[in-house]
Design a protein around this motif. Structure first.
Motif, short mmCIF file in Angstrom:
data_model
loop_
_atom_site.label_atom_id
_atom_site.label_comp_id
_atom_site.label_asym_id
_atom_site.label_seq_id
_atom_site.Cartn_x
_atom_site.Cartn_y
_atom_site.Cartn_z
N LYS A 86 18.81 15.96 34.09
CA LYS A 86 18.54 16.50 32.85
C LYS A 86 18.45 15.19 31.83
O LYS A 86 17.50 15.40 30.77
CB LYS A 86 19.15 17.50 32.31
N ARG A 87 19.24 14.28 31.10
CA ARG A 87 18.99 13.45 29.81
C ARG A 87 18.26 12.44 30.12
O ARG A 87 17.65 12.57 29.25
CB ARG A 87 20.75 12.55 29.77
N VAL A 88 17.73 11.85 31.49
CA VAL A 88 17.09 11.59 31.16
C VAL A 88 15.64 11.62 31.16
O VAL A 88 14.33 11.13 30.49
CB VAL A 88 16.77 10.40 33.34
N THR A 89 15.57 13.21 31.51
CA THR A 89 14.04 13.89 31.23
C THR A 89 13.84 13.71 29.88
O THR A 89 12.49 14.34 29.88
CB THR A 89 14.44 14.65 32.32
N GLU A 90 15.03 14.17 29.42
CA GLU A 90 14.66 14.56 28.28
C GLU A 90 14.02 13.16 27.16
O GLU A 90 13.09 13.26 26.73
CB GLU A 90 16.13 15.30 27.64
N SER A 91 15.08 12.17 28.05
CA SER A 91 14.27 10.85 26.99
C SER A 91 13.31 10.39 27.25
O SER A 91 12.27 9.90 26.42
CB SER A 91 15.55 10.06 27.15
N LEU A 92 13.09 10.62 28.18
CA LEU A 92 11.17 10.83 28.47
C LEU A 92 10.30 11.32 28.03
O LEU A 92 9.09 10.97 27.64
CB LEU A 92 11.12 11.04 30.50
N GLN A 93 11.31 12.72 27.58
CA GLN A 93 9.96 13.54 27.03
C GLN A 93 9.57 13.37 26.05
O GLN A 93 8.38 12.91 25.13
CB GLN A 93 11.02 14.86 27.18
N LYS A 94 10.73 12.58 24.98
CA LYS A 94 10.75 12.08 23.49
C LYS A 94 9.87 10.87 23.55
O LYS A 94 9.11 10.83 22.29
CB LYS A 94 12.40 11.58 23.31
N GLU A 95 10.25 10.15 24.25
CA GLU A 95 9.27 9.16 24.52
C GLU A 95 7.90 9.23 24.16
O GLU A 95 6.45 9.23 24.07
CB GLU A 95 9.34 8.01 25.73
N ASP A 97 6.47 12.44 23.65
CA ASP A 97 5.84 12.73 22.18
C ASP A 97 6.03 11.82 21.62
O ASP A 97 4.94 12.02 21.01
CB ASP A 97 6.72 13.86 21.97
N SER A 98 6.48 10.91 21.35
CA SER A 98 6.13 9.70 20.34
C SER A 98 4.84 9.11 20.92
O SER A 98 4.15 8.70 19.66
CB SER A 98 7.52 8.64 20.22
N ALA A 99 5.19 8.95 22.03
CA ALA A 99 3.82 8.52 22.38
C ALA A 99 1.91 8.53 21.86
O ALA A 99 1.09 8.12 21.75
CB ALA A 99 3.57 7.62 24.10
N ALA A 100 2.29 9.70 21.91
CA ALA A 100 1.51 10.78 21.84
C ALA A 100 0.46 10.79 20.31
O ALA A 100 -0.07 11.17 19.84
CB ALA A 100 1.81 12.11 22.33
N HIS A 101 2.26 10.67 19.88
CA HIS A 101 1.89 11.30 17.87
C HIS A 101 1.43 9.40 17.77
O HIS A 101 0.33 9.39 17.02
CB HIS A 101 3.09 11.09 17.67
N ILE A 102 1.48 8.42 18.46
CA ILE A 102 1.45 7.25 17.30
C ILE A 102 -0.68 7.13 18.09
O ILE A 102 -1.29 6.07 17.75
CB ILE A 102 1.44 5.60 18.30
#
Length: 113
Positions: A86-95, A97-102
């Motif tokens: 779950k932690r790995v999935t959440e961190s990947l999702q955050k990455e 999302d941040s890449a999509a904003h850039i």
């Protein structure tokens, strides 16, 4: 399968010989035997399909029971693995999302063209 004695079978054969005659009786017997084979194959196929469906239904019921029991019956090692995933999935999702904003272009770049 059918409750037919030898005497009854012999009577049917004699009646068939009288009604159909000696030339057509073998052809009729082969035709009836072919129909019986087809019916047996069809019934075997239907039985296999029903067995598959029953097994699938049992598996689905087992999965529903397992989901209803929840994660309460898991060992601590498995629970720790699930938490790590779950932690790995959440961190990947955050990455992601941040890449999509850039990568998204701003409206000011379009206005300059």
């Amino acid at each position: 399968m059918f409750d037919i004695s030898f005497g009854q079978l012999l009577l049917v054969m004699i009646l068939g010989l009288v009604v159909l005659g000696p030339e057509r009786l073998p052809v009729a017997i082969k035709t009836v035997a072919g129909w019986i084979k087809v019916l047996r194959r069809m019934s075997a196929t239907v039985q296999l399909e029903l067995n598959k469906e029953l097994k699938l239904q049992e598996l689905q019921n087992s999965l529903k029971k397992a989901e209803q029991s929840g994660l309460k019956t898991l060992t601590p090692e498995i629970q720790a693995s699930i938490d790590d995933l779950k932690r790995v999935t959440e961190s990947l999702q955050k990455e992601i999302d941040s890449a999509a904003h850039i990568d998204t272009p701003t409206h000011s770049d379009k206005d300059k063209s």
